[in-house]
Design a protein around this motif. Structure first.
Motif, PDB file in Angstrom:
ATOM      1  N   PRO A  77       0.761  -1.255  -0.093  1.00 15.60           N
ATOM      2  CA  PRO A  77      -0.004   0.038  -0.044  1.00 15.60           C
ATOM      3  C   PRO A  77       0.878   1.320  -0.174  1.00 15.60           C
ATOM      4  O   PRO A  77       2.135   1.066   0.463  1.00 15.60           O
ATOM      5  CB  PRO A  77      -0.911  -0.082   1.279  1.00 15.60           C
ATOM      6  N   GLN A 108      -1.305  -4.902   7.228  1.00 22.96           N
ATOM      7  CA  GLN A 108      -1.847  -4.689   5.792  1.00 22.96           C
ATOM      8  C   GLN A 108      -1.914  -5.775   4.875  1.00 22.96           C
ATOM      9  O   GLN A 108      -0.893  -6.323   4.718  1.00 22.96           O
ATOM     10  CB  GLN A 108      -1.383  -3.484   5.217  1.00 22.96           C
ATOM     11  N   ARG A 144      -3.599 -12.274   3.069  1.00 23.35           N
ATOM     12  CA  ARG A 144      -3.148 -10.976   2.877  1.00 23.35           C
ATOM     13  C   ARG A 144      -2.115 -10.808   1.973  1.00 23.35           C
ATOM     14  O   ARG A 144      -1.957  -9.933   1.225  1.00 23.35           O
ATOM     15  CB  ARG A 144      -2.706 -10.458   4.230  1.00 23.35           C
ATOM     16  N   SER A 170      -9.821  -7.587  -3.508  1.00 24.03           N
ATOM     17  CA  SER A 170      -9.406  -6.142  -3.134  1.00 24.03           C
ATOM     18  C   SER A 170      -8.470  -6.096  -1.741  1.00 24.03           C
ATOM     19  O   SER A 170      -8.835  -6.918  -0.771  1.00 24.03           O
ATOM     20  CB  SER A 170     -10.686  -5.405  -2.830  1.00 24.03           C
ATOM     21  N   LYS A 171      -7.885  -5.010  -1.485  1.00 23.39           N
ATOM     22  CA  LYS A 171      -6.970  -5.091  -0.382  1.00 23.39           C
ATOM     23  C   LYS A 171      -7.982  -5.088   1.002  1.00 23.39           C
ATOM     24  O   LYS A 171      -7.614  -5.696   2.110  1.00 23.39           O
ATOM     25  CB  LYS A 171      -6.257  -3.707  -0.513  1.00 23.39           C
ATOM     26  N   GLU A 172      -8.778  -4.039   0.920  1.00 26.34           N
ATOM     27  CA  GLU A 172      -9.812  -4.128   2.095  1.00 26.34           C
ATOM     28  C   GLU A 172     -10.464  -5.416   2.499  1.00 26.34           C
ATOM     29  O   GLU A 172     -10.557  -5.641   3.874  1.00 26.34           O
ATOM     30  CB  GLU A 172     -10.856  -2.919   2.057  1.00 26.34           C
ATOM     31  N   GLU A 173     -10.911  -6.102   1.391  1.00 23.30           N
ATOM     32  CA  GLU A 173     -11.697  -7.294   1.764  1.00 23.30           C
ATOM     33  C   GLU A 173     -10.591  -8.469   2.164  1.00 23.30           C
ATOM     34  O   GLU A 173     -11.258  -9.207   2.849  1.00 23.30           O
ATOM     35  CB  GLU A 173     -12.526  -7.695   0.477  1.00 23.30           C
ATOM     36  N   LYS A 174      -9.520  -8.522   1.641  1.00 29.67           N
ATOM     37  CA  LYS A 174      -8.485  -9.528   1.968  1.00 29.67           C
ATOM     38  C   LYS A 174      -8.146  -9.082   3.520  1.00 29.67           C
ATOM     39  O   LYS A 174      -8.119 -10.215   4.303  1.00 29.67           O
ATOM     40  CB  LYS A 174      -7.292  -9.249   1.086  1.00 29.67           C
ATOM     41  N   GLU A 175      -8.098  -8.006   3.975  1.00 30.16           N
ATOM     42  CA  GLU A 175      -8.024  -7.767   5.252  1.00 30.16           C
ATOM     43  C   GLU A 175      -9.062  -8.037   6.232  1.00 30.16           C
ATOM     44  O   GLU A 175      -8.745  -8.615   7.257  1.00 30.16           O
ATOM     45  CB  GLU A 175      -7.522  -6.386   5.510  1.00 30.16           C
ATOM     46  N   ARG A 176     -10.172  -7.916   5.810  1.00 29.34           N
ATOM     47  CA  ARG A 176     -11.499  -8.149   6.631  1.00 29.34           C
ATOM     48  C   ARG A 176     -11.318  -9.834   6.606  1.00 29.34           C
ATOM     49  O   ARG A 176     -11.801 -10.500   7.704  1.00 29.34           O
ATOM     50  CB  ARG A 176     -12.731  -7.778   5.779  1.00 29.34           C
TER      51      ARG A 176
END
Length: 353
Positions: free
Chosen positions: A36, A60, A118, A98-104
């Motif tokens: 990121p 992240q 991640r 997506s970065k956000e969904e992978k983190e969730r």
């Protein structure tokens, strides 16, 4: 000459398939494609990226390589060719990239599975439909839409009548099914899957009752079948033989059996495109359902599969292991298997093939 050419093509196909099967392994660590923008370390240095992740309270996820995501989508499209009972296709797949969904998603993956989600470019979450009977109308429409409509043959008889023939083409064709056959298919799917289109508080006891009743009837059918072979008098009483009944599984078991065929096809398709994969079942299913918006109760999650580029370790680095210290191999270094004659038998259990 044509036969020799076909034989050569078949041999080439076998060699390619054998190579794909042998190259597949469970990748224990993935190369992060891009960090990121907030990361102050060099994005090309994976070790520093790992150091940055460990220094923050919430690790992240890496930005995904879109070319890998596209390849994974193609592999999922190929996985739809996997066989399922009655072609019911009792599974769904969510591709998380997506970065956000992978983190969730990683928050509900246990141990190092979270790192793999991640670090990889995408993770396919396979869902097994425990209530596929609710899609009866959709299933019937699917079959009808893919039938070959009958065409009128222009070469009629002398009395002016015409005969009906099936449409033929170079693709796979399917003969038309009657309404009775379509209804029978839906009943068989509900019988084998135990996925009745009823409220859940009724579905569970009815499913258990049906499976128990079929098991009892199956027991008596087996007994009669065995006695009929031993005693001639029963052969006269039952001249047409005894109809044996299938062994029914729970709705979740039947759905997961079909889902795993698609998942294995996806694994091989990824390997054929040079993508490393890691199938994982160490997840908190309830948490995964919540963050991905999966309907509660209907779908189980037998496994998730991360895909991406394998981690490029230096010469001095040792091979990666999983949480318990087991190495799963890498490209060209296969993990061991039991001996063939300990797993595969011929004709009778325990007899060498």
């Amino acid at each position: 000459s044509q036969m020799n050419e076909q034989l050569k093509n078949n041999n080439n196909l076998m060699d390619v398939f054998d190579s794909v099967v042998n190259k597949r392994y469970a990748c224990t660590r993935f190369q992060r494609y891009k960090e990121p923008s907030s990361n102050k370390f060099d994005v090309n240095n994976n070790n520093k990226a790992k150091e940055s992740s460990t220094n923050t309270a919430a690790p992240q996820a890496a930005i995904s390589d879109q070319s890998v995501v596209k390849q994974a989508c193609k592999c999922l499209e190929l996985s739809q060719r996997a066989p399922t009972g009655f072609n019911a296709q009792t599974y769904r797949v969510i591709l998380v990239y997506s970065k956000e969904e992978k983190e969730r998603l990683s928050q509900f993956c246990l141990g190092r599975n979270a790192d793999r989600v991640r670090d990889s470019d995408c993770t396919a979450v396979f869902l097994a439909d425990r209530e596929c009977g609710r899609d009866g109308k959709r299933y019937t429409k699917f079959l009808v839409d893919n039938m070959d409509p009958p065409l009128q043959n222009g070469d009629g008889d002398n009395d002016g009548t015409s005969t009906t023939k099936l449409q033929t083409n170079t693709s796979r064709t399917r003969r038309p099914l009657s309404s009775r056959a379509l209804f029978k298919l839906r009943m068989l799917i509900m019988l084998f899957s135990s996925g009745y289109p009823l409220p859940r508080f009724l579905n569970v006891p009815i499913s258990l009752g049906v499976r128990t009743a079929v098991s009892i009837l199956s027991f008596f059918a087996r007994c009669l079948h065995s006695m009929r072979q031993r005693f001639r008098i029963l052969s006269k009483l039952f001249p047409s033989g005894i109809q044996l009944l299938p062994t029914l599984s729970s709705a979740e078991t039947w759905a997961q059996k079909n889902t795993m065929l698609a998942a294995m096809t996806y694994l091989l398709a990824c390997t054929s495109r040079g993508l490393a994969t890691c199938p994982m079942e160490g997840i908190d299913a309830a948490g995964v359902r919540k963050v991905l918006g999966i309907p509660r109760g209907r779908y189980s999650i037998p496994l998730i599969v991360s895909a991406g580029t394998p981690y490029r370790r230096s010469v001095n680095e040792v091979s990666e292991t999983d949480d318990v210290g087991m190495s799963h191999g890498d490209d060209g270094n296969f993990s061991p298997r039991y001996k063939f004659d300990e797993v595969v038998f011929g004709n009778t259990f325990g007899v060498a093939c």
